[in-house]
Design an enzyme around this catalytic site. Structure first.
Site, PDB file in Angstrom:
ATOM      1  N   ALA A  28       0.644  -1.156  -0.136  1.00 38.75           N
ATOM      2  CA  ALA A  28       0.214   0.023   0.170  1.00 38.75           C
ATOM      3  C   ALA A  28       0.756   1.307  -0.064  1.00 38.75           C
ATOM      4  O   ALA A  28       0.524   1.754   0.343  1.00 38.75           O
ATOM      5  CB  ALA A  28      -1.071   0.273   0.975  1.00 38.75           C
ATOM      6  N   ASP A  34       7.873  -7.524   4.220  1.00 36.75           N
ATOM      7  CA  ASP A  34       7.895  -8.793   2.982  1.00 36.75           C
ATOM      8  C   ASP A  34       6.886  -9.954   3.071  1.00 36.75           C
ATOM      9  O   ASP A  34       7.058 -10.748   3.601  1.00 36.75           O
ATOM     10  CB  ASP A  34       8.837  -9.257   2.496  1.00 36.75           C
ATOM     11  CG  ASP A  34      10.135 -10.203   1.354  1.00 36.75           C
ATOM     12  OD1 ASP A  34       9.118 -10.297   0.986  1.00 36.75           O
ATOM     13  OD2 ASP A  34      10.526  -9.999   1.065  1.00 36.75           O
ATOM     14  N   ARG A  84       2.276   2.740  -2.511  1.00 33.38           N
ATOM     15  CA  ARG A  84       2.125   3.269  -3.617  1.00 33.38           C
ATOM     16  C   ARG A  84       1.118   2.783  -4.259  1.00 33.38           C
ATOM     17  O   ARG A  84       0.534   2.258  -4.342  1.00 33.38           O
ATOM     18  CB  ARG A  84       3.606   3.472  -4.259  1.00 33.38           C
ATOM     19  CG  ARG A  84       3.693   2.277  -4.929  1.00 33.38           C
ATOM     20  CD  ARG A  84       5.097   1.924  -5.766  1.00 33.38           C
ATOM     21  NE  ARG A  84       6.541   2.887  -5.256  1.00 33.38           N
ATOM     22  CZ  ARG A  84       7.364   1.998  -4.316  1.00 33.38           C
ATOM     23  NH1 ARG A  84       7.383   0.613  -4.386  1.00 33.38           N
ATOM     24  NH2 ARG A  84       8.137   2.492  -3.837  1.00 33.38           N
ATOM     25  N   GLY A  85       0.635   3.264  -5.776  1.00 35.37           N
ATOM     26  CA  GLY A  85      -0.281   2.468  -6.655  1.00 35.37           C
ATOM     27  C   GLY A  85      -2.035   1.726  -6.945  1.00 35.37           C
ATOM     28  O   GLY A  85      -2.207   3.091  -5.670  1.00 35.37           O
ATOM     29  N   LYS A  96       7.367  -3.004   1.457  1.00 33.59           N
ATOM     30  CA  LYS A  96       8.629  -3.572   1.907  1.00 33.59           C
ATOM     31  C   LYS A  96       9.287  -1.693   1.417  1.00 33.59           C
ATOM     32  O   LYS A  96      10.360  -1.653   2.456  1.00 33.59           O
ATOM     33  CB  LYS A  96       9.127  -4.297   0.393  1.00 33.59           C
ATOM     34  CG  LYS A  96       8.734  -5.783   0.458  1.00 33.59           C
ATOM     35  CD  LYS A  96       9.678  -6.247  -0.835  1.00 33.59           C
ATOM     36  CE  LYS A  96      11.205  -6.199  -0.639  1.00 33.59           C
ATOM     37  NZ  LYS A  96      11.099  -6.456  -1.625  1.00 33.59           N
ATOM     38  N   TYR A  98       3.137 -15.069 -15.092  1.00 29.67           N
ATOM     39  CA  TYR A  98       2.231 -14.748 -14.692  1.00 29.67           C
ATOM     40  C   TYR A  98       1.485 -14.963 -14.323  1.00 29.67           C
ATOM     41  O   TYR A  98       0.190 -14.448 -13.146  1.00 29.67           O
ATOM     42  CB  TYR A  98       2.382 -13.121 -14.892  1.00 29.67           C
ATOM     43  CG  TYR A  98       1.684 -11.811 -14.878  1.00 29.67           C
ATOM     44  CD1 TYR A  98       2.210 -11.514 -12.949  1.00 29.67           C
ATOM     45  CD2 TYR A  98       0.788 -11.760 -15.276  1.00 29.67           C
ATOM     46  CE1 TYR A  98       1.296 -10.104 -12.510  1.00 29.67           C
ATOM     47  CE2 TYR A  98      -0.471 -10.967 -13.790  1.00 29.67           C
ATOM     48  CZ  TYR A  98       0.422 -10.037 -13.085  1.00 29.67           C
ATOM     49  OH  TYR A  98      -0.894  -8.986 -12.889  1.00 29.67           O
TER      50      TYR A  98
END
Length: 299
Positions: free
Chosen positions: A17, A73, A19-20, A41, A171
């Site tokens: 949380a 982490d 960023r983004g 992190k 992914y």
């Protein structure tokens, strides 16, 4: 989407949380007066990516919430447990878990190293399972107290079409691992009343991490939506009755349409540009995947 204040006093634990999308969700629930745990992190500023757990907490406080910075982490059980313990000590419990932390590399088999494969699966699938497992005892207590307990995973609908694996199989495996947590845990905890759902964007969402990996491709950014759409859609889901709304694989703009929001241009980086659809992918999505495979900024 307007805030209604129903999450005031709720404690929301959000991974990734700083960023983004994670921060967008954090700020949205903070405007209700929620307690928000920033479990990420980044403690010190990154040379290329803006935002740390500390700057996110500052923004949460400014938005009207109470923030708690936890250096975590999600691959490390002891760090996740320590953050949960600190959360319970600080706020008294946990009502909502947002599994947002994710590693991304849209590389094909030839261009995916085993280090990258392991990172994505450890962060995405294992991290989601671990955080859910350790938060569930507190979510059960939240339900016993009559609160609206939710787990929300930022992961796609389960679709076994080969097109989702041919170009970026590693992914997809990692993200589908998150979605299988949704599928299984929604059924496992249905009687206890813990809602477990997934949310996925219809289009690419521009974040600093994606910009870095695509080499700052301005066209890719212009054809994306802002993280706010995921913040608003998450908020709408978290307000729904946890005993009735579970086991769903939501798409962001469909959630908002159900809430009566019809103007999606407000979320576009550039409303004049065609959006990169990742639910029904076409040539634009292929171009984005191509940019990942040719970029020098791989994981």
């Amino acid at each position: 989407m307007q805030n209604c204040g129903k999450l005031a006093g709720y404690t929301v634990f959000i991974t990734g949380a700083s960023r983004g999308i994670g921060k967008a969700v954090a700020l949205k629930v903070a405007r209700d007066g929620a307690n928000v745990v920033v479990a990420a992190k980044t403690s010190d500023p990154h040379p290329k990516l803006p935002g740390t757990v500390h700057t996110a907490v500052e923004e949460i406080t400014q938005a009207g919430g109470k923030g708690l910075a936890c250096i975590v982490d999600v691959r490390k059980e002891e760090e996740v447990q320590a953050a949960i313990d600190k959360t319970v000590e600080t706020f008294g419990g946990i009502d909502i878990l947002i599994n947002n932390a994710s590693a991304i590399s849209l590389t094909d088999t030839k261009n995916t190293t085993m280090k990258t494969y392991d990172l994505m699966n450890q962060v995405n699938a294992r991290g989601t399972y671990l955080c859910s497992k350790l938060c569930i005892p507190h979510l059960l207590k939240s339900r016993e107290a009559g609160r609206n307990a939710h787990i929300l995973n930022m992961s796609p609908p389960l679709n076994m079409s080969p097109k989702w694996f041919a170009s970026h199989g590693a992914y997809s495996i990692a993200k589908y691992g998150m979605s299988m947590c949704t599928l299984g845990m929604a059924e496992e905890f249905a009687e206890e009343g813990i809602a477990v759902n997934s949310l996925w964007p219809r289009t690419t969402v521009i974040t600093a991490a994606v910009e870095m990996i695509t080499g700052g491709n301005k066209m890719a950014a212009a054809m994306s939506r802002k993280p706010d759409i995921m913040g608003d859609a998450s908020y709408a889901i978290l307000l729904r009755d946890c005993t009735k709304c579970t086991g769903n694989f939501f798409i962001d703009d469909e959630v908002l349409t159900e809430e009566g929001i019809t103007d999606m241009d407000q979320y576009a980086v550039d409303p004049t540009q065609k959006l990169v659809d990742i639910v029904n992918p076409g040539s634009l999505w292929s171009a984005v995947v191509g940019a990942f495979n040719s970029s020098k900024s791989k994981l």
